[in-house]
Design a protein around this motif. Structure first.
Motif, PDB file in Angstrom:
ATOM      1  N   PRO A 132      20.106   9.623  17.102  1.00  0.00           N
ATOM      2  CA  PRO A 132      18.642   9.941  16.526  1.00  0.00           C
ATOM      3  C   PRO A 132      18.533   8.961  15.047  1.00  0.00           C
ATOM      4  O   PRO A 132      19.611   8.947  14.453  1.00  0.00           O
ATOM      5  CB  PRO A 132      18.422  11.512  16.105  1.00  0.00           C
ATOM      6  N   ALA A 133      17.553   8.507  14.840  1.00  0.00           N
ATOM      7  CA  ALA A 133      17.271   7.753  13.735  1.00  0.00           C
ATOM      8  C   ALA A 133      15.921   7.857  13.177  1.00  0.00           C
ATOM      9  O   ALA A 133      14.856   7.980  14.092  1.00  0.00           O
ATOM     10  CB  ALA A 133      17.595   6.227  13.968  1.00  0.00           C
ATOM     11  N   PRO A 134      15.820   7.967  11.991  1.00  0.00           N
ATOM     12  CA  PRO A 134      14.291   7.817  11.580  1.00  0.00           C
ATOM     13  C   PRO A 134      13.551   6.848  11.803  1.00  0.00           C
ATOM     14  O   PRO A 134      14.123   5.655  12.097  1.00  0.00           O
ATOM     15  CB  PRO A 134      14.431   8.041   9.987  1.00  0.00           C
ATOM     16  N   SER A 135      12.223   6.873  12.064  1.00  0.00           N
ATOM     17  CA  SER A 135      11.587   5.966  12.688  1.00  0.00           C
ATOM     18  C   SER A 135      10.168   5.883  12.040  1.00  0.00           C
ATOM     19  O   SER A 135       9.694   7.022  11.402  1.00  0.00           O
ATOM     20  CB  SER A 135      11.243   5.836  13.962  1.00  0.00           C
ATOM     21  N   GLY A 136       9.369   4.657  11.746  1.00  0.00           N
ATOM     22  CA  GLY A 136       8.134   4.741  11.272  1.00  0.00           C
ATOM     23  C   GLY A 136       8.219   4.515   9.704  1.00  0.00           C
ATOM     24  O   GLY A 136       9.312   4.040   9.211  1.00  0.00           O
ATOM     25  N   PRO A 137       6.859   4.179   9.144  1.00  0.00           N
ATOM     26  CA  PRO A 137       6.851   3.855   7.834  1.00  0.00           C
ATOM     27  C   PRO A 137       7.442   4.811   6.902  1.00  0.00           C
ATOM     28  O   PRO A 137       7.513   6.047   7.454  1.00  0.00           O
ATOM     29  CB  PRO A 137       5.444   3.683   7.590  1.00  0.00           C
ATOM     30  N   PRO A 138       7.910   4.389   5.839  1.00  0.00           N
ATOM     31  CA  PRO A 138       8.338   5.440   4.752  1.00  0.00           C
ATOM     32  C   PRO A 138       7.741   6.504   4.160  1.00  0.00           C
ATOM     33  O   PRO A 138       6.405   6.334   4.455  1.00  0.00           O
ATOM     34  CB  PRO A 138       9.063   4.625   3.651  1.00  0.00           C
ATOM     35  N   PRO A 139       8.114   7.608   3.804  1.00  0.00           N
ATOM     36  CA  PRO A 139       7.192   8.729   3.581  1.00  0.00           C
ATOM     37  C   PRO A 139       6.380   8.320   2.354  1.00  0.00           C
ATOM     38  O   PRO A 139       6.725   7.374   1.494  1.00  0.00           O
ATOM     39  CB  PRO A 139       8.191   9.868   3.001  1.00  0.00           C
ATOM     40  N   GLY A 140       5.059   8.375   2.178  1.00  0.00           N
ATOM     41  CA  GLY A 140       4.293   8.228   1.044  1.00  0.00           C
ATOM     42  C   GLY A 140       3.394   6.905   1.418  1.00  0.00           C
ATOM     43  O   GLY A 140       2.695   6.521   0.803  1.00  0.00           O
ATOM     44  N   ARG A 189       7.533  -6.169   4.970  1.00  0.00           N
ATOM     45  CA  ARG A 189       7.705  -4.637   5.236  1.00  0.00           C
ATOM     46  C   ARG A 189       9.384  -4.629   5.879  1.00  0.00           C
ATOM     47  O   ARG A 189       9.848  -5.302   6.368  1.00  0.00           O
ATOM     48  CB  ARG A 189       6.823  -4.429   6.284  1.00  0.00           C
ATOM     49  N   GLU A 190       9.752  -3.547   5.334  1.00  0.00           N
ATOM     50  CA  GLU A 190      11.200  -3.094   5.732  1.00  0.00           C
ATOM     51  C   GLU A 190      10.853  -2.246   7.094  1.00  0.00           C
ATOM     52  O   GLU A 190      10.187  -1.249   6.926  1.00  0.00           O
ATOM     53  CB  GLU A 190      11.813  -2.190   4.676  1.00  0.00           C
ATOM     54  N   ILE A 191      11.263  -3.061   8.112  1.00  0.00           N
ATOM     55  CA  ILE A 191      11.186  -2.368   9.267  1.00  0.00           C
ATOM     56  C   ILE A 191      12.687  -1.715   9.704  1.00  0.00           C
ATOM     57  O   ILE A 191      13.611  -2.385   9.666  1.00  0.00           O
ATOM     58  CB  ILE A 191      10.848  -3.374  10.565  1.00  0.00           C
ATOM     59  N   ARG A 192      12.542  -0.269  10.299  1.00  0.00           N
ATOM     60  CA  ARG A 192      13.861   0.137  10.325  1.00  0.00           C
ATOM     61  C   ARG A 192      14.187   0.422  12.008  1.00  0.00           C
ATOM     62  O   ARG A 192      13.226   0.395  12.932  1.00  0.00           O
ATOM     63  CB  ARG A 192      13.753   1.649   9.833  1.00  0.00           C
ATOM     64  N   ALA A 193      15.476   0.490  12.284  1.00  0.00           N
ATOM     65  CA  ALA A 193      15.793   0.534  13.460  1.00  0.00           C
ATOM     66  C   ALA A 193      15.153   1.670  14.231  1.00  0.00           C
ATOM     67  O   ALA A 193      15.104   2.576  13.758  1.00  0.00           O
ATOM     68  CB  ALA A 193      17.489   0.692  13.743  1.00  0.00           C
TER      69      ALA A 193
END
Length: 465
Positions: free
Chosen positions: A11-19, A316-320
């Motif tokens: 599992p990995a966090p996805s989507g834009p950062p909180p806030g 933008r910082e895009i995460r895995a």
């Protein structure tokens, strides 16, 4: 970095950062004015914007033309394999989720990359190339004439339900070798799937069952059709792979071509810029199609791509595991490449309507042929078509991936039926006749020019001076 064939399992966090503020791509605001929402997002966030899809799942909407090409052309960074999706791995996308039919992994070329993609896509492209293009156009004309015959004597029609929607599915149903009777129900199921409604999963199951039955029949008794050619191909597709590729081709061709026909007819009937260019001899029907592919692409967004690792895009910082949506409509009006949207784009095919890169639409030429020939036939048969309502009264229905005209009511001088019957579409070998419905011939009513009747303005469009 993991490969599409072995997607990450942790599992990995996805989507834009909180806030990070995000707008919903569904609901009243998005459905009422998606174009306005895209421009609002561009003003707030630039070329890549944080958004929410059904169930408030986070994603990135790619708004810039250059950024869309970057995502589409680099599968090593942005995979087409939904098994990379962090929210899917975390169990946030249940089986009955509205996006499940479009994101649940299947053994199909648009859900894989690399060598497996090449194997599967080659089977599709080689099979599509076996159709004789002139034969396809003749076939489209026969079906278009049949549809027009149904309303030609009435003086009124809705060009969406009576023409734009049924024509592509009638043609594609025959191209894949299915019976005529499959067409009407498949139109309904396909539209329901692509709207992402509460019944989208059920509609998807219906389409899959119909195509599974077709594959079984063609394994036993092959013909000269797309299904049989897929099964014969050296890629050695399994029955499951064949079913999924039939589903992909049938649904994509239906939605994109129906919208292209509808949007082009709307422009023909309402756009003053088009009429001015036409009267000056500066635009033809193929020009009109390309203009529509720029201004109103059949798919407004494409779902989706998934980041294979942490990366940057449009600042933008895009995460895995993040999901990205290709914003085709937004990218086509990117001020970086089209600072003046009033200027025509004749002969320019660098639009995003069919995406780009290794997953670019393989059937776009057949889609153009259906739209071009179908519209040409309609305008030839009914040259005095006029919109039956004010342009401002035309309504659209929006979904995550597309925006369709609800209706396009027209009036015209009643004319007789042609008495046409459907003709077979063949590949590279001898033709095999399909069942034909006999319609009693009726002589078309002649169209007279005279002092009290002007030659239809779009006779110039069709090259009839």
């Amino acid at each position: 970095m993991t490969t599409p064939s072995t997607p990450p399992t942790a599992p990995a966090p996805s989507g834009p950062p909180p806030g990070c503020p995000a707008h919903r791509l569904y609901g009243p605001e998005a459905e009422a004015d998606p174009t306005g929402l895209y421009e609002k997002l561009r003003a707030e966030h630039g070329s890549v914007a944080p958004v929410l899809v059904h169930g408030d799942l986070p994603a990135w909407l790619v708004l810039g033309h250059r950024e869309n090409l970057d995502v589409a052309r680099t599968p090593s960074r942005f995979s087409r394999d939904p098994r990379h999706w962090g929210d899917m791995r975390e169990g946030n996308v249940p089986p009955d989720h509205p996006l499940t039919p479009m994101t649940a992994w299947q053994p199909v070329c648009h859900f894989v990359d690399g060598e497996e993609h090449k194997r599967l896509r080659q089977a599709v492209t080689d099979s599509l190339e076996r159709f004789d293009r002139r034969g396809v156009r003749r076939y489209v004309k026969r079906f278009a004439d049949q549809l027009i015959d149904d309303f030609a004597e009435t003086s009124r029609a809705d060009l969406i339900t009576d023409f734009a929607e049924p024509l592509p599915m009638l043609v594609m149903t025959q191209l894949v070798g299915a019976p005529d009777s499959y067409g009407p129900r498949l139109v309904e199921a396909a539209r329901d799937m692509l709207r992402g409604t509460a019944t989208a999963v059920t509609s998807n199951e219906y389409v899959t069952a119909v195509l599974r039955e077709l594959v079984e029949r063609k394994r036993a008794v092959p013909g000269r059709d797309f299904t049989s050619w897929l099964l014969e191909h050296s890629a050695a597709l399994s029955d499951e792979e064949a079913v999924e590729h039939l589903r992909l081709v049938l649904i994509a061709a239906f939605e994109s071509t129906a919208n292209l026909i509808a949007n082009t007819l709307r422009m023909v009937l309402t756009d003053r810029r088009f009429r001015a260019n036409l009267s000056g001899g500066h635009m033809t029907l193929p020009d009109a199609l390309e203009q529509v592919l720029w201004d109103e692409p059949p798919f407004t967004t494409i779902l989706g791509r998934w980041a294979t690792g942490d990366t940057r895009l449009g600042g933008r910082e895009i995460r895995a595991g993040d999901m990205l949506l290709l914003g085709l409509a937004a990218g086509n009006v990117d001020p970086e490449i089209r600072p003046d949207l009033t200027l025509p784009v004749h002969g320019n095919r660098s639009h995003l309507a069919f995406s780009s890169g290794p997953h670019e639409c393989p059937g776009q030429d057949i889609g153009r042929a259906i739209a071009d020939t179908g519209i040409d036939t309609l305008l030839s048969r009914l040259p005095d078509l006029e919109l039956a309502v004010l342009e401002g009264e035309l309504r659209r229905r929006s979904s995550l991936m597309s925006r369709q005209l609800v209706a396009l009511p027209v009036t015209f001088t009643p004319r007789g039926a042609t008495g046409t019957t459907p003709a077979p579409v063949t590949g590279t070998g001898p033709s095999q006749p399909l069942p034909q419905a006999v319609v009693p011939p009726v002589r078309p009513a002649p169209v007279q020019d005279g002092p009290g009747r002007r030659r239809p303005w779009w006779s110039r469009l069709l090259g009839r001076r």
